[in-house]
Design an enzyme around this catalytic site. Structure first.
Site, PDB file in Angstrom:
ATOM      1  N   CYS A 213       0.781  -1.045  -0.158  1.00  0.00           N
ATOM      2  CA  CYS A 213      -0.149  -0.011  -0.075  1.00  0.00           C
ATOM      3  C   CYS A 213       0.901   1.120   0.023  1.00  0.00           C
ATOM      4  CB  CYS A 213      -1.023   0.124   1.375  1.00  0.00           C
ATOM      5  SG  CYS A 213      -2.080   1.489   1.349  1.00  0.00           S
TER       6      CYS A 213
ATOM      7  N   HIS B  16      -7.704  19.711  -5.011  1.00  0.00           N
ATOM      8  CA  HIS B  16      -7.152  19.920  -3.821  1.00  0.00           C
ATOM      9  C   HIS B  16      -7.868  19.354  -2.413  1.00  0.00           C
ATOM     10  CE1 HIS B  16      -5.588  24.458  -4.887  1.00  0.00           C
ATOM     11  NE2 HIS B  16      -4.932  23.426  -5.635  1.00  0.00           N
TER      12      HIS B  16
ATOM     13  N   GLU C  52      -1.009  11.302 -14.621  1.00  0.00           N
ATOM     14  CA  GLU C  52      -0.665  11.777 -13.287  1.00  0.00           C
ATOM     15  C   GLU C  52       0.667  12.197 -13.206  1.00  0.00           C
ATOM     16  OE1 GLU C  52      -1.241   8.312 -10.722  1.00  0.00           O
ATOM     17  OE2 GLU C  52       0.555   7.236 -11.694  1.00  0.00           O
TER      18      GLU C  52
HETATM   19 ZN   LIG Z   1       0.131   8.383  -7.069  1.00  0.00          ZN
END
Ligand SMILES: [Zn+2]
Length: 166
Positions: A31, A75, A154
């Site tokens: 994780c 945000h 991303e």
């Molecule tokens: Zn990430």
């Protein structure tokens, strides 16, 4: 015989971005820790030309909808409401997050976006935003579209694309 013509319009702009925090789980017990990205969005719509205005869909309207969808999660800490391993519990003004049964984070509720996804991977974010765009287009009564493609980046050169046939 009449030709069947398809057109494609695509939008990626500097303001189609959201800066959000997240962490994802991997198969096994891995994780990630909490971290952030400056996500960029590119949306592509396939469809027939509207015979009146010769458009597939108005760019201005598409940008307006996409800016709204980005603002909804900008945000904020993106949390998966549908994860088997990450428990996300709203508790008054706070959100408690546990991973594999171990408490990990406590966030102010207003700083979180609880998303109906099993993991906040860029793939799931792309699918989610494609669905939300579809809902917004349907609410506007937009017809003649055949596909939505949502690409979420991303990091530079690292993105996922979800394609939804309509
Ligand atoms: Zn990430």
């Amino acid at each position: 015989m009449p030709q069947r013509c398809q057109f494609r319009v695509s939008v990626t702009k500097d303001d189609l971005v959201f800066s959000s925090a997240h962490f994802i789980t991997y198969a096994g017990h891995r994780c990630e820790g909490l971290h952030g990205h400056n996500y960029r969005v590119r949306v592509t719509i396939d469809g027939a030309l509207d015979p009146a205005d010769r458009l597939v869909f108005d760019f201005l309207e598409l940008k307006r909808i996409m800016r709204g969808l980005c603002r909804e999660i900008d945000h904020l800490v993106l949390l998966p409401a549908g994860s088997a391993r990450i428990a996300v519990v709203e508790d008054g003004d706070t959100v408690r997050v546990a991973v594999d049964g171990t408490p990990r984070y406590l966030f102010p509720r207003r700083d979180c976006a609880l998303l109906p996804v099993p993991n906040t991977t860029v793939e799931m974010l792309a699918e989610l935003l494609a669905g939300r765009l579809r809902t917004a287009l349907e609410a506007l009564g937009v017809g003649g579209l055949t596909a939505i493609e949502m690409e979420i980046e991303e990091n530079f050169g690292q993105s996922a694309t979800y394609r939804m046939e309509l």
